[in-house]
Design a protein around this motif. Structure first.
Motif, mmCIF file in Angstrom:
data_model
loop_
_atom_site.group_PDB
_atom_site.id
_atom_site.type_symbol
_atom_site.label_atom_id
_atom_site.label_comp_id
_atom_site.label_asym_id
_atom_site.label_seq_id
_atom_site.Cartn_x
_atom_site.Cartn_y
_atom_site.Cartn_z
ATOM 1 N N UNK A 27 0.863 -1.179 0.000
ATOM 2 C CA UNK A 27 0.000 0.000 0.000
ATOM 3 C C UNK A 27 0.901 1.231 0.000
ATOM 4 N N UNK A 28 0.313 2.381 -0.250
ATOM 5 C CA UNK A 28 1.117 3.604 -0.309
ATOM 6 C C UNK A 28 1.468 4.097 1.095
ATOM 7 N N UNK A 29 2.537 4.880 1.170
ATOM 8 C CA UNK A 29 2.908 5.491 2.445
ATOM 9 C C UNK A 29 1.821 6.431 2.958
ATOM 10 N N UNK A 30 1.174 7.211 2.071
ATOM 11 C CA UNK A 30 0.071 8.052 2.567
ATOM 12 C C UNK A 30 -1.062 7.243 3.209
ATOM 13 N N UNK A 31 -1.292 6.029 2.710
ATOM 14 C CA UNK A 31 -2.315 5.172 3.318
ATOM 15 C C UNK A 31 -1.949 4.857 4.765
ATOM 16 N N UNK A 32 -0.693 4.494 4.991
ATOM 17 C CA UNK A 32 -0.235 4.182 6.348
ATOM 18 C C UNK A 32 -0.319 5.422 7.231
ATOM 19 N N UNK A 33 0.079 6.570 6.702
ATOM 20 C CA UNK A 33 0.030 7.815 7.485
ATOM 21 C C UNK A 33 -1.411 8.154 7.874
ATOM 22 N N UNK A 34 -2.361 7.969 6.957
ATOM 23 C CA UNK A 34 -3.774 8.238 7.257
ATOM 24 C C UNK A 34 -4.287 7.290 8.343
ATOM 25 N N UNK A 35 -3.845 6.038 8.292
ATOM 26 C CA UNK A 35 -4.241 5.075 9.317
ATOM 27 C C UNK A 35 -3.676 5.477 10.676
ATOM 28 N N UNK A 36 -2.421 5.917 10.684
ATOM 29 C CA UNK A 36 -1.782 6.336 11.936
ATOM 30 C C UNK A 36 -2.461 7.575 12.533
#
Length: 122
Positions: A27-36
């Motif tokens: 998945x994209x890094x922005x996806x992980x950041x949004x989850x965090x």
């Protein structure tokens, strides 16, 4: 504890960085950041690999119920499991998909309610 806080805790326990986790889950890094940040909830593309590869208890991640890992340990699922274990995992994935569908419907319902409230304020 909110979902995003449990997600951050999971990343730490699994010894991932957000960057390495994004690569691991494809998945994209922005996806992980949004989850965090709690801007979005984990979807099937995130949840299923966490369950299958790391034995993450999805009930814990989404709702705070139970332990972080299904077997209570920080381990991957053994790829040589018996067919009973594979059937159990398939059942878990189906239940997970059902839970995701319910969460998505709940989000849509809340968005409709917000839209209606905004219209009434005008």
């Amino acid at each position: 504890m909110p979902v995003n806080e449990r997600f951050k805790e999971l990343i730490k326990v699994l010894s991932f960085t957000p960057n390495s986790l994004s690569k691991e889950l494809n998945v994209t890094q922005p996806t992980i950041k949004k989850l965090e940040k709690g801007e979005t909830l984990p979807n099937a593309k995130v949840l299923i690999p966490l369950l299958e590869r790391y034995n993450v208890n999805i009930n814990w991640l989404l709702g705070g119920q139970g332990k972080m890992f299904l077997d209570g340990e920080e381990s991957s699922i053994d790829k040589t499991d018996s067919s009973n274990s594979r059937n159990s995992t398939c059942t878990d994935v189906k239940l997970l998909n059902d839970k995701i569908a319910l969460l998505e419907q709940s989000i849509k319902d809340k968005e409709k309610l917000i839209s209606m409230l905004e219209k009434n304020q005008k």
